[in-house]
Scaffold this motif. Structure first.
Motif: not given
Length: 225
Positions: A148-163
């Motif tokens: 779960i923590p790794a998923f959350m971290e990946r979701a954060i990176e994904l949101m930043k990449t979507t720029t």
């Protein structure tokens, strides 16, 4: 001295809100498709069957190592030429980041699965479970809790990449900010507000991830990064 004026930004708050909604839409779509596809890739890579493991491994490594901007351009400009279907900015963005995220989620799943002690597999086999039943009922519930923590971290990176989607004219938060900045001639104020919005949203996700990590640490569960 520069005189700050946020009035033009506030006057266009509706556009920024719509941009944030669009950013969350791409991020949510990529997560919705990327997580199950990542699980499928991880299971294929761990299957031990070359016809499954090798293609899955290639997909994972290819989308983890190639630049996401190149992937976005390929799906937006090149794929329509091959399949003769018009690709909208949202379709190309969602497809790109769904597949790219699945490659990273596959490694998270794989790490979580292999972290489960071998004795759990043997115990499941001893009570008559098939490998698929062992995976579904014994291994995955334990692995997902650790991931779960790794998923959350990946979701954060994904949101930043979507720029990056602003480059293909998808009206995300960054795209709308750029439009407002050009219209109002107030780029400093506009991008300061946008940076603040990203900070607040990502900080909330980060705090949630840390809270989950603390809970798992208290319960004695390890996490997978």
């Amino acid at each position: 001295m520069y005189r700050w004026d946020f009035a033009p930004v506030l006057a266009n708050a509706d556009l920024l809100l719509q941009g944030l909604v669009n950013t969350l839409a791409v991020t949510g779509t990529a997560l919705a498709f990327g997580i199950p596809l990542g699980l499928a890739l991880a299971l294929a890579r761990l299957s031990g069957r070359r016809l499954l493991a090798w293609p899955a491994g290639f997909v994972i490594e290819f989308f983890r190592t190639t630049p996401p901007l190149v992937q976005l351009f390929w799906f937006f400009f090149a794929l329509p030429v091959l399949i003769r279907v018009e690709m909208t900015p949202f379709m190309a963005s969602a497809l790109t980041f769904s597949i790219q995220s699945s490659a990273f989620f596959a490694e998270v799943f794989r790490g979580g699965i292999v972290s489960v002690e071998r004795g759990q597999w043997e115990a499941a086999r001893a009570i008559g479970m098939t490998p698929s039943q062992s995976m579904r009922r014994i291994v995955l519930p334990q692995a997902v809790k650790r991931m779960i923590p790794a998923f959350m971290e990946r979701a954060i990176e994904l949101m930043k990449t979507t720029t990056l989607v602003a480059i293909v004219s998808y009206a995300d938060l960054l795209y709308q900010a750029n439009e407002i900045a050009q219209k109002t001639f107030r780029p400093l104020e506009v991008f300061t507000v946008v940076a603040g919005i990203y900070f607040v949203v990502i900080l909330m996700i980060s705090l949630l991830a840390r809270r989950l990590e603390r809970r798992l640490a208290v319960s004695g569960e390890s996490t997978v990064h």
